[in-house]
Design a protein around this motif. Structure first.
Motif, PDB file in Angstrom:
ATOM      1  N   ILE A   1       0.885  -1.165   0.000  1.00 16.40           N
ATOM      2  CA  ILE A   1       0.000   0.000   0.000  1.00 16.40           C
ATOM      3  C   ILE A   1       0.916   1.207   0.000  1.00 16.40           C
ATOM      4  O   ILE A   1       1.654   1.425   0.958  1.00 16.40           O
ATOM      5  N   THR A   2       0.929   1.943  -1.092  1.00 18.57           N
ATOM      6  CA  THR A   2       1.887   3.042  -1.207  1.00 18.57           C
ATOM      7  C   THR A   2       1.220   4.277  -1.798  1.00 18.57           C
ATOM      8  O   THR A   2       0.148   4.195  -2.402  1.00 18.57           O
ATOM      9  N   ALA A   3       1.907   5.396  -1.639  1.00 12.72           N
ATOM     10  CA  ALA A   3       1.406   6.641  -2.217  1.00 12.72           C
ATOM     11  C   ALA A   3       1.411   6.582  -3.740  1.00 12.72           C
ATOM     12  O   ALA A   3       0.510   7.085  -4.401  1.00 12.72           O
TER      13      ALA A   3
ATOM     14  N   ALA B   1      -1.641   4.938  -4.757  1.00 17.17           N
ATOM     15  CA  ALA B   1      -2.789   5.844  -4.657  1.00 17.17           C
ATOM     16  C   ALA B   1      -2.821   6.770  -5.875  1.00 17.17           C
ATOM     17  O   ALA B   1      -3.885   7.011  -6.457  1.00 17.17           O
ATOM     18  N   LEU B   2      -1.654   7.253  -6.272  1.00 19.35           N
ATOM     19  CA  LEU B   2      -1.589   8.132  -7.442  1.00 19.35           C
ATOM     20  C   LEU B   2      -2.079   7.410  -8.694  1.00 19.35           C
ATOM     21  O   LEU B   2      -2.773   7.985  -9.524  1.00 19.35           O
TER      22      LEU B   2
ATOM     23  N   MET C   1      -5.762   7.211  -8.698  1.00 21.91           N
ATOM     24  CA  MET C   1      -6.352   8.536  -8.895  1.00 21.91           C
ATOM     25  C   MET C   1      -6.161   9.044 -10.320  1.00 21.91           C
ATOM     26  O   MET C   1      -7.041   9.699 -10.867  1.00 21.91           O
TER      27      MET C   1
ATOM     28  N   LEU D   1     -13.949   9.076  -7.678  1.00 23.29           N
ATOM     29  CA  LEU D   1     -13.802   9.020  -6.221  1.00 23.29           C
ATOM     30  C   LEU D   1     -14.181   7.625  -5.698  1.00 23.29           C
ATOM     31  O   LEU D   1     -13.451   7.022  -4.908  1.00 23.29           O
TER      32      LEU D   1
ATOM     33  N   ASN E   1     -11.803   2.340  -0.263  1.00 24.83           N
ATOM     34  CA  ASN E   1     -11.352   1.055   0.288  1.00 24.83           C
ATOM     35  C   ASN E   1     -12.406  -0.028   0.101  1.00 24.83           C
ATOM     36  O   ASN E   1     -12.083  -1.190  -0.110  1.00 24.83           O
TER      37      ASN E   1
ATOM     38  N   PHE F   1     -11.182  -3.497  -1.445  1.00 20.62           N
ATOM     39  CA  PHE F   1     -11.047  -4.660  -0.558  1.00 20.62           C
ATOM     40  C   PHE F   1     -12.313  -5.514  -0.608  1.00 20.62           C
ATOM     41  O   PHE F   1     -13.406  -5.006  -0.789  1.00 20.62           O
TER      42      PHE F   1
ATOM     43  N   LEU G   1     -10.395  14.508  -2.192  1.00 17.56           N
ATOM     44  CA  LEU G   1      -9.621  13.813  -1.151  1.00 17.56           C
ATOM     45  C   LEU G   1     -10.346  13.865   0.199  1.00 17.56           C
ATOM     46  O   LEU G   1     -10.326  12.895   0.956  1.00 17.56           O
TER      47      LEU G   1
ATOM     48  N   LEU H   1     -13.316  11.465  -0.003  1.00 17.47           N
ATOM     49  CA  LEU H   1     -12.782  10.094  -0.019  1.00 17.47           C
ATOM     50  C   LEU H   1     -12.363   9.679   1.388  1.00 17.47           C
ATOM     51  O   LEU H   1     -12.685   8.579   1.859  1.00 17.47           O
TER      52      LEU H   1
ATOM     53  N   GLN I   1     -13.479  10.808   4.120  1.00 10.24           N
ATOM     54  CA  GLN I   1     -14.690  10.659   4.927  1.00 10.24           C
ATOM     55  C   GLN I   1     -15.324   9.275   4.714  1.00 10.24           C
ATOM     56  O   GLN I   1     -15.654   8.582   5.673  1.00 10.24           O
ATOM     57  N   LEU I   2     -15.452   8.880   3.447  1.00 16.37           N
ATOM     58  CA  LEU I   2     -16.060   7.572   3.152  1.00 16.37           C
ATOM     59  C   LEU I   2     -15.184   6.437   3.693  1.00 16.37           C
ATOM     60  O   LEU I   2     -15.688   5.478   4.279  1.00 16.37           O
ATOM     61  N   ASN I   3     -13.885   6.570   3.468  1.00 19.90           N
ATOM     62  CA  ASN I   3     -12.984   5.516   3.942  1.00 19.90           C
ATOM     63  C   ASN I   3     -12.975   5.430   5.463  1.00 19.90           C
ATOM     64  O   ASN I   3     -12.864   4.337   6.026  1.00 19.90           O
TER      65      ASN I   3
ATOM     66  N   ARG J   1      -4.244  -2.127   7.322  1.00 18.85           N
ATOM     67  CA  ARG J   1      -4.035  -1.865   5.893  1.00 18.85           C
ATOM     68  C   ARG J   1      -5.000  -0.793   5.401  1.00 18.85           C
ATOM     69  O   ARG J   1      -4.669   0.024   4.541  1.00 18.85           O
ATOM     70  N   LEU J   2      -6.220  -0.826   5.947  1.00 24.15           N
ATOM     71  CA  LEU J   2      -7.214   0.153   5.507  1.00 24.15           C
ATOM     72  C   LEU J   2      -6.787   1.554   5.924  1.00 24.15           C
ATOM     73  O   LEU J   2      -6.922   2.513   5.174  1.00 24.15           O
TER      74      LEU J   2
ATOM     75  N   ALA K   1      -3.698   2.442   6.468  1.00 25.69           N
ATOM     76  CA  ALA K   1      -2.522   2.790   5.675  1.00 25.69           C
ATOM     77  C   ALA K   1      -2.940   3.338   4.322  1.00 25.69           C
ATOM     78  O   ALA K   1      -2.352   4.270   3.793  1.00 25.69           O
ATOM     79  N   ARG K   2      -3.983   2.754   3.791  1.00 24.88           N
ATOM     80  CA  ARG K   2      -4.443   3.215   2.479  1.00 24.88           C
ATOM     81  C   ARG K   2      -5.019   4.629   2.565  1.00 24.88           C
ATOM     82  O   ARG K   2      -4.861   5.435   1.661  1.00 24.88           O
ATOM     83  N   ILE K   3      -5.670   4.918   3.662  1.00 25.02           N
ATOM     84  CA  ILE K   3      -6.173   6.291   3.850  1.00 25.02           C
ATOM     85  C   ILE K   3      -4.987   7.256   3.886  1.00 25.02           C
ATOM     86  O   ILE K   3      -4.973   8.280   3.205  1.00 25.02           O
TER      87      ILE K   3
ATOM     88  N   SER L   1      -2.117   6.853   2.616  1.00 22.90           N
ATOM     89  CA  SER L   1      -1.368   6.889   1.358  1.00 22.90           C
ATOM     90  C   SER L   1      -1.850   8.018   0.446  1.00 22.90           C
ATOM     91  O   SER L   1      -1.084   8.537  -0.352  1.00 22.90           O
ATOM     92  N   TYR L   2      -3.116   8.406   0.587  1.00 24.21           N
ATOM     93  CA  TYR L   2      -3.621   9.503  -0.251  1.00 24.21           C
ATOM     94  C   TYR L   2      -3.068  10.853   0.205  1.00 24.21           C
ATOM     95  O   TYR L   2      -2.828  11.745  -0.603  1.00 24.21           O
TER      96      TYR L   2
ATOM     97  N   LEU M   1      -0.144  11.231   1.482  1.00 25.59           N
ATOM     98  CA  LEU M   1       1.233  11.241   1.011  1.00 25.59           C
ATOM     99  C   LEU M   1       1.319  11.464  -0.481  1.00 25.59           C
ATOM    100  O   LEU M   1       2.223  12.132  -0.972  1.00 25.59           O
ATOM    101  N   ALA M   2       0.351  10.917  -1.189  1.00 27.56           N
ATOM    102  CA  ALA M   2       0.326  11.128  -2.638  1.00 27.56           C
ATOM    103  C   ALA M   2       0.215  12.621  -2.938  1.00 27.56           C
ATOM    104  O   ALA M   2       0.897  13.146  -3.822  1.00 27.56           O
TER     105      ALA M   2
END
Lengths: 778, 467
Positions: free
Chosen positions: A696-698, A701-702, A705, A767, A772, A776, B232, B235, B237-239, B251-252, B254-256, B258-259, B261-262
């Motif tokens: 799971i990385t940035a 995510a990019l 998106m 969006l 997730n 998932f 963002l 997103l 909010q939903l996550n 993991r969930l 972490a995925r939040i 990750s955005y 950081l992106a």
């Protein structure tokens, strides 16, 4: 290791407990229970240990391990005592009183949960179940209608009917075929320098899909992939299975450009066969035989001679395109002709090789001139001319005449005879319908540079330290000595054609008494269903791998599968019908304290969609998914053939219809991975992949998106929704229905209605593709 | 149970690692690690300049009087000479003159005059040996320690071992030659069997979208920059709502993260690649603006900016594939012409990098590594070219704890085979890792039954190279 059975420095071997008790010239190495009397302990401990002679002394901790081991009586596991090498015996199903138990699987799991003090989980809700099942068996989401129907179906066999429907669909073979291709490290370019495309690999991919869809018995599936040409000679499809052996990378420069007899050529071939041994043994028997290339396996009872016996099995084949025909009659006829042609071309090759060695002053002068012209052609484009090209062509003709004049008449006549016979056969072949091609293991093909078929299986020696410069004893075809009850060396007629070797290995692997093979495959299937195997190292059942979390269950499944005819579909059904599989994925703090990793399966594992499922799910949602099956792979990149071909994903129209096929049909380039698939952990297909990692990385995510493909699917999804309704609330509800197969909660609806108003429907779809919940599966 | 550290490694490193470190309240596990993983580190970061196609040792740094003396005579070093493509031609001296440079008096050819001015900062290894004579496998070997595809690159190992030093850039970055990929393509910077997060992030400095998917393409006209923050936020909010009943699954979470950081990467990446605010003197130093040096110079300067901002491992490529006309160092046909072209582009920027890092006080803890897959033959191929030489070639280091002005190992009098201290990439990898605070024998990852390391079962740290 210096102290082994062969080298035995000081007469001492440390390869078995008996040998250690016997010791060497200086007495017993190990006296169980008495470290101080054991030479082994004495020479490695103390202020200035005598051993090892080379390298650093053992650390204090390491010495202590040895001391403790001797103190404990030096327990030694003989090969047959290691769990994976024990004969396969069907265990008794545990008796557990609980209405939760639906299948023997549940009994095995629940019995263990009780022992561990873990509480099983309740069944997941119906929407979760059908979503899980459909992704698991198809790699696709269920349609909203399918979810509705299942949720509304109150009949007792509602679930079972969903399972049966999914297993009967061709989507099933596409999903499970993809798993098999991971294990086979299937790719469609050679890899290495130049990385040329492999345009005829795909029939093997289709073969795998069709085999799963047809529920081909596992033993047959394995036999076809190792020796289909020998064991099912009349069946064209069986030849296509040989793509398995050829699926890995191929070193074009080493194979086709290096000269015969050079060290690097030998090394290239050694490593080429190494790949064949690795994929075969890792995938089919979960043993790391490849670890014994330089020495006996350090941890498992695999001898270096076992390894080279396995190399010897593949000593007669290379990776190449080979012909087949859909019409079995044509196929049979062509193979007869090729069988006649092969010895003739082998004989001709010997003469051609002799001729190539011939040199006279005149020939040498001509060669020097040609070299000059070629140099100009290669490096000096300004002076490159048609004249030079013509000169080179004329020189070739001239050279042939000179060589012919220098050859003994006998050779010339023999060459003419062979040429004539070969062209007669070729005329007959030309009469046949055009053959199809598959990139597969082959023992007869047209040469490409210095890449030529082996007229006889190549000599394989045991190589000291794995070095091609140190050939030792001749290695004869065989497999693993540690597998009791099966012959480890095949004792074949040395004059037998090479295919007999592969057939012998195929029989060895699929023998009902090969405990490794049957355990391996049921564990692999379990791994894909649950996200973790009963043995969590699906390609390694040795000492460096994991231990089975539920050995009884593994053996029960293995025997059930074997004795039931090796039917994958029966095995899947057995597994997904279980209560274990149907559990909810929600947490349980008390259980997590005991088994946080869920090794004992007190709940279902939530899984992130793998790259292919994610991509296919987006296509399914956008309405663009093209379910055409099979055929040449779709190239989802800009391609330019060159000295080193260019594969450019950035220069490809994301709306090209090639993008709409299921991901299993995309063209897989080894050196240049697809950026989107790569971000979602699609593996490097140069390596055998037993388990995908999930990161799971940035950067990931990019990709989700901003990747042009994803953004297009969001747009298509928006169009689809727009065509169904133009009311904001309904649009939000429809997006939920299509992507998540549920209704939005009131606050979700409110939030997204507002968002939709501000940003429009395509933004909303993008969006939602990033949530997730979409990515998932519970 | 999986330890938190294993978990971090499994899911992270690279930007994922940051995600989790942020998530776990800057646990310190991924923090800047001056202490090193196994012992105190001298170097924090690495920049590797890879000369693709095989740069000649006997035309750059490996001076042999014998080649000048015997120029044009039959090449007879004794024993069978086995070449890649050709039969051995005559002894061929370098087309460039040799001079001694610096306090160390190092002989360097006129091919690389700028690098010649840096010799007192450089540690040469003249006794490199490759296990393959073929570009693909040999390039894999220098990058991954194996001559087969599918093994992790050194940058991936370092990312796996040390993690990130920054919050908004990748850990391992690769800048390919703008003319194309070297043999093996991105396979040279793969994470192999390590988690994908450790693979090299490719930056194509001359491309409009230098990192894949950093920004949406213009064709997605429905996206408006001003609505990204809104997207963002919703997103998230939903996550977050989805997470409520699944709180145990990190993991969930972490995925939040990750955005977030992106979004940071979208700000930091363009900034790091924007060299417009660099001084005129700096631009000139790297040869930016001059057609010959602009491309490699730009990549070197961007690399320095990344190192400054905490990128741990940067690899810059000089040379593309082995095609024609020559666009890498594989000078089979005409060494004088083709090496001259390649060196003209590389020499000045590479020297600039050393000088610039030194001026900024960064050379002390940055390893500069000049690498190539093998060397070239001291005899001619055709009449003007040189064939492959896997038996002896040169690599050099600067900074990061390497000693300046030293030469280690030696080739024979011809520069044909190693005569003293044969050295493999196992040893150079081990030495670099050592300076990074890593014991190469303990940086392992279990794959398919073997605890793999970049040094396979070999590798000795070379103390003579260490300051």
């Amino acid at each position: 290791m210096c102290h082994n059975d062969r080298s035995g420095a000081s007469g001492l071997s440390l390869t078995s407990l008996d040998a250690m008790r016997k010791g060497g010239k200086r007495g017993p190495a190990v006296v169980p229970g008495h470290p101080e009397q054991s030479m082994l302990y004495r020479v490695i401990s103390g202020g200035q240990p005598k051993m090892p002679l080379q390298g650093e002394p053992f650390s204090k901790e390491q010495v202590e391990v040895v001391r403790q081991w001797i103190q404990d009586g030096a327990p030694w596991t003989a090969p047959q005592q290691w769990w994976s090498l024990r004969p396969l015996v069907k265990p008794q199903v545990p008796r557990v009183e609980s209405s939760w138990v639906r299948t023997p699987i549940d009994a095995f799991v629940l019995a263990q949960l009780r022992v561990k003090g873990l509480q099983e989980s309740a069944e997941a809700d119906r929407r979760t179940l059908i979503r899980r099942l459909t992704f698991d068996l198809h790699g696709l989401p269920p349609s909203p209608e399918e979810v509705d129907a299942f949720v509304a179906d109150s009949s007792p066999d509602a679930y079972e009917r969903v399972v049966d429907r999914l297993l009967a669909s061709p989507r099933y073979g596409e999903r499970w075929g993809r798993h098999w291709l991971d294990a086979a490290h299937y790719g469609e370019s050679h890899g290495y320098d130049k990385d040329k495309p492999r345009l005829n690999a795909w029939p093997y991919r289709d073969y795998v899909i069709e085999s799963f869809n047809a529920d081909k018995p596992y033993a047959k599936f394995v036999k076809e992939q190792l020796a289909g040409d020998v064991l099912f000679p009349g069946d064209p499809k069986a030849i296509v299975g040989l793509g398995f052996i050829a699926s890995g990378p191929w070193d074009f420069v080493g194979q086709a450009e290096l000269r015969e007899g050079t060290t690097d050529k030998k090394l290239t071939r050694l490593l080429d066969r190494d790949d064949m041994v690795t994929v075969t043994m890792s995938t089919l028997v979960s043993m790391t035989a490849h670890c014994a290339r330089c020495h006996d396996h350090k941890f498992d009872p695999i001898l270096q001679s076992d390894y080279y016996s396995l190399q010897s099995v593949f000593a007669g084949v290379d990776r190449s395109d080979r012909t087949f025909d859909d019409d079995p009659e044509v196929f049979r006829h062509r193979n007869q002709l090729l069988a006649k042609r092969r010895p003739l071309s082998s004989a001709l090759r010997v003469l051609d090789d002799e001729a190539a060695e011939i040199s006279t002053e005149e020939i040498a002068r001509l060669d020097a001139k040609v070299a000059e012209w070629k140099q100009v052609n290669a490096t000096d484009p300004a002076n490159r001319s048609a004249e030079i090209k013509r000169n080179i062509a004329e020189a070739a003709v001239q050279r042939a005449t000179l060589v012919k004049a220098a050859l003994p008449t006998k050779s010339v006549l023999e060459m003419e005879r062979l040429h004539a016979e070969i062209s007669a056969i070729d005329k007959e072949i030309a009469q046949l319908p055009k053959p199809r091609l598959v990139y597969a293991a082959s023992n007869y093909f047209e040469p490409q540079g210095t890449f030529r078929y082996a007229a006889e299986p190549r000599i394989v020696n045991v190589l000291a330290r794995g070095s091609v410069d140190n050939p030792g004893a001749l290695a004869l075809p065989g497999a693993l000595t540690a597998v009791s009850g099966l012959k480890a060396r095949f004792d074949l007629d040395p004059a037998a054609p090479e295919g007999v070797r592969r057939a012998a290995l195929a029989r060895w692997i699929t023998d009902p008494n090969n405990m490794l093979a049957w355990r391996s495959i049921v564990n692999r299937v379990w791994h894909y269903h649950f996200g973790a195997g009963i043995v969590d190292s699906p390609n390694d059942f040795g000492h460096m791998g994991s231990l089975p979390s539920n050995p009884g269950l593994l053996d029960w499944l293995a025997t059930e599968f074997r004795d039931g005819g090796g039917s994958f579909k029966k095995l899947h059904k057995l597994i997904v019908m279980s209560s274990v599989y149907r559990q909810a994925s929600s947490g349980n703090a008390a259980n997590a304290r005991i088994d946080g990793e869920n090794r004992y399966l007190w709940r279902a594992n939530r899984q992130r969609l793998d790259a292919e499922s994610l991509r296919d799910a987006m296509l399914a949602a956008s309405g663009k998914l093209d379910l055409t099956m099979g055929g040449p792979s779709v190239q989802q990149f800009f391609f330019k053939d060159d000295h080193s071909p260019v594969y450019d994903y950035a220069r490809f129209d994301p709306d090209n219809p090639a993008n709409f096929r299921r991901s299993i049909y995309r063209f897989i380039v080894r050196s240049v991975p697809d950026p989107l698939m790569d971000r979602f952990d699609c593996p490097d297909v140069s390596m055998v992949t037993a388990k995908r990692t999930t990161t799971i990385t940035a950067i990931q995510a990019l990709a989700q998106m901003n990747n042009p493909f994803v953004l297009k699917q969001a747009e298509h999804l928006a169009d689809r929704i727009q065509s169904m309704s133009s009311a904001a609330d309904e649009q939000v509800q429809l997006v939920y229905r299509v992507l998540l197969q549920r209704k939005p909660r009131a606050e979700e609806l409110a939030t997204l209605r507002d968002y939709l108003g501000r940003n429009g429907l395509p933004n909303l779809c993008r969006l939602m593709l990033n949530t997730n919940e979409f990515i998932f599966v519970d | 149970m999986t330890s938190r550290r294993q978990f971090l490694w499994g899911y992270g490193g690279g930007l994922g690692g940051i995600a989790l470190a942020g998530l776990l309240g800057e646990s310190g596990l991924l923090a800047d690690a001056p202490a090193g993983l196994h012992h105190p580190a001298k170097a924090k970061r690495v920049i590797q300049l890879f000369m693709s196609g095989a740069a000649s040792q006997c035309d750059t740094f490996d001076y042999k009087a014998k080649l000048i003396e015997k120029n044009g005579e039959k090449f007879d070093p004794g024993g069978k000479v086995e070449l890649f493509q050709s039969s051995p031609g005559a002894v061929m001296k370098s087309p460039w003159d040799w001079k001694q440079h610096g306090n160390s008096g190092k002989w360097v050819s006129g091919l690389v005059p700028h690098l010649a001015s840096c010799v007192d900062d450089m540690a040469f290894v003249h006794s490199m040996v490759s296990k393959s004579n073929v570009h693909g496998p040999a390039t894999f070997m220098q990058n991954t320690g194996f001559i087969l595809p599918g093994y992790p690159a050194m940058g991936a190992w370092v990312s796996y071992g040390l993690g990130s030093m920054n919050k908004d850039l990748p850990t391992f970055v690769v800048l390919p030659d703008s003319r194309g990929y070297a043999p093996n393509g991105p396979g040279n910077w793969t994470a192999g069997f390590l988690p994908a997060a450790h693979q090299g992030t490719m930056i194509r400095a001359s491309s409009p979208n230098p990192i894949y998917d950093l920004f949406p393409p213009k064709s997605a006209s429905y996206l408006k920059p001003e609505s990204e923050a809104d997207t963002l936020r919703v997103l998230n909010q939903l996550n977050s709502r989805h997470l409520v009943s699944r709180a145990e699954d990190s993991r969930l979470e972490a995925r939040i993260a990750s955005y977030e950081l992106a979004a940071k990467l979208q700000l930091s990446a363009p900034e790091v690649m924007d060299i417009s605010k660099e001084s005129k003197a700096t631009l000139e130093l790297y040869g930016i603006g001059d057609k010959v040096t602009d491309d490699f110079g730009r990549n070197c300067l961007v690399a320095r900016r990344m190192l400054e901002r905490g990128v741990r491992f940067v690899q810059v490529w000089s040379g593309a594939d082995n095609g024609f006309p020559r666009r890498n160092w594989d000078s089979h046909e005409d060494i004088a012409k083709d090496h001259a072209d390649m060196a003209a582009g590389m020499d000045k920027p590479a020297a600039a990098l050393i000088k610039d890092l030194k001026a900024r006080g960064m050379l002390d803890d940055t390893i500069v590594h000049w690498a190539t897959e093998f060397g070239r033959m001291p005899c001619s191929q055709g009449s003007k070219g040189r064939d492959h030489n896997p038996f002896a070639f040169t690599t050099w280091f600067a900074g990061g704890g390497f000693k300046g002005g030293v030469s280690y190992g030696a080739s024979d009098e011809w520069s044909y085979k190693v005569a003293d201290k044969p050295t493999y990439c196992y040893d150079t990898h081990a030495t670099m890792l050592h300076l990074l605070g890593i014991d190469h024998k303990r940086l392992t990852y279990r794959h398919n039954g073997i605890d793999r390391r970049i040094t396979d079962v070999f590798g000795e740290v070379i103390p003579e190279l260490i300051a």
